[in-house]
Scaffold this motif. Sequence first.
Motif, mmCIF file in Angstrom:
data_model
loop_
_atom_site.group_PDB
_atom_site.id
_atom_site.type_symbol
_atom_site.label_atom_id
_atom_site.label_comp_id
_atom_site.label_asym_id
_atom_site.label_seq_id
_atom_site.Cartn_x
_atom_site.Cartn_y
_atom_site.Cartn_z
ATOM 1 N N ARG A 143 -81.957 58.255 152.842
ATOM 2 C CA ARG A 143 -80.790 59.101 153.122
ATOM 3 C C ARG A 143 -79.532 58.260 153.278
ATOM 4 N NH1 ARG A 143 -84.368 61.297 156.787
ATOM 5 N NH2 ARG A 143 -83.141 60.482 158.520
ATOM 6 N N TRP A 144 -79.639 57.130 153.962
ATOM 7 C CA TRP A 144 -78.458 56.289 154.133
ATOM 8 C C TRP A 144 -78.024 55.648 152.825
ATOM 9 C CZ3 TRP A 144 -74.823 56.336 157.484
ATOM 10 C CH2 TRP A 144 -75.060 56.842 158.744
ATOM 11 N N GLN A 145 -78.961 55.287 151.976
ATOM 12 C CA GLN A 145 -78.608 54.741 150.662
ATOM 13 C C GLN A 145 -77.853 55.783 149.844
ATOM 14 O OE1 GLN A 145 -78.620 51.799 149.402
ATOM 15 N NE2 GLN A 145 -79.701 50.829 151.117
ATOM 16 N N HIS A 146 -78.287 57.009 149.894
ATOM 17 C CA HIS A 146 -77.619 58.075 149.155
ATOM 18 C C HIS A 146 -76.194 58.280 149.681
ATOM 19 C CE1 HIS A 146 -77.136 61.730 146.870
ATOM 20 N NE2 HIS A 146 -76.816 62.398 147.969
ATOM 21 N N ARG A 147 -75.998 58.200 150.971
ATOM 22 C CA ARG A 147 -74.669 58.376 151.555
ATOM 23 C C ARG A 147 -73.759 57.201 151.226
ATOM 24 N NH1 ARG A 147 -76.991 60.371 157.286
ATOM 25 N NH2 ARG A 147 -77.645 62.426 156.584
ATOM 26 N N LYS A 148 -74.299 55.992 151.171
ATOM 27 C CA LYS A 148 -73.500 54.800 150.875
ATOM 28 C C LYS A 148 -73.071 54.758 149.421
ATOM 29 C CE LYS A 148 -75.641 51.889 154.390
ATOM 30 N NZ LYS A 148 -76.495 50.726 154.616
ATOM 31 N N GLN A 149 -73.893 55.315 148.511
ATOM 32 C CA GLN A 149 -73.572 55.277 147.080
ATOM 33 C C GLN A 149 -72.368 56.136 146.748
ATOM 34 O OE1 GLN A 149 -77.118 56.479 145.059
ATOM 35 N NE2 GLN A 149 -78.112 54.484 145.274
ATOM 36 N N ASP A 150 -72.237 57.276 147.369
ATOM 37 C CA ASP A 150 -71.180 58.211 147.026
ATOM 38 C C ASP A 150 -70.520 58.748 148.292
ATOM 39 O OD1 ASP A 150 -69.561 59.612 145.383
ATOM 40 O OD2 ASP A 150 -71.077 61.043 144.706
ATOM 41 N N PRO A 151 -69.693 57.919 148.981
ATOM 42 C CA PRO A 151 -69.163 58.342 150.270
ATOM 43 C C PRO A 151 -68.114 59.453 150.170
ATOM 44 C CG PRO A 151 -68.249 56.222 149.648
ATOM 45 C CD PRO A 151 -69.287 56.590 148.626
ATOM 46 N N LYS A 165 -67.954 62.010 147.910
ATOM 47 C CA LYS A 165 -68.350 63.197 147.172
ATOM 48 C C LYS A 165 -68.413 64.448 148.058
ATOM 49 C CE LYS A 165 -71.640 64.848 143.833
ATOM 50 N NZ LYS A 165 -72.765 64.550 143.021
ATOM 51 N N GLY A 166 -68.759 64.294 149.320
ATOM 52 C CA GLY A 166 -68.887 65.449 150.196
ATOM 53 C C GLY A 166 -67.564 65.992 150.694
ATOM 54 N N GLU A 167 -66.462 65.350 150.431
ATOM 55 C CA GLU A 167 -65.145 65.787 150.945
ATOM 56 C C GLU A 167 -64.446 66.725 150.026
ATOM 57 O OE1 GLU A 167 -63.000 62.235 151.823
ATOM 58 O OE2 GLU A 167 -64.571 61.516 153.110
#
Length: 116
Positions: free
Chosen positions: A104-112, A114-116
Amino acid sequence: MKLRLLGVAILLVCMLLYDFESDALVDRLLLPIAAAVGAWILVNNLSAVCLVASFLALAHTQLSSEDWVVSLAYPAVAALCGGCLLTIVIARFYDRIIATHEARWQHRKQDPGKGE
């Protein structure tokens, strides 16, 4: 394989010794507990045995009875099995969270952004 045969043997002995009409402690409490141990050895799944044992103990519980087996022992067995099952479920959930934490943390670090 040998342990499963031991589980089958324990279950068979319990079935042969069990008397449905007996009021003896052996038939009402000890043989069912031994059968649960045999089932655990046979299926090698403690959570399944705890689930079934807790349901069976609750189904036979009569809190207002004068008999201590059905008013105290069966609820105690149900609580013990329910507590064991709850512990297994929490441990499995916690292990799953730990196992997927890094992904989960790797996924968040790859595309910081995108969720905004």
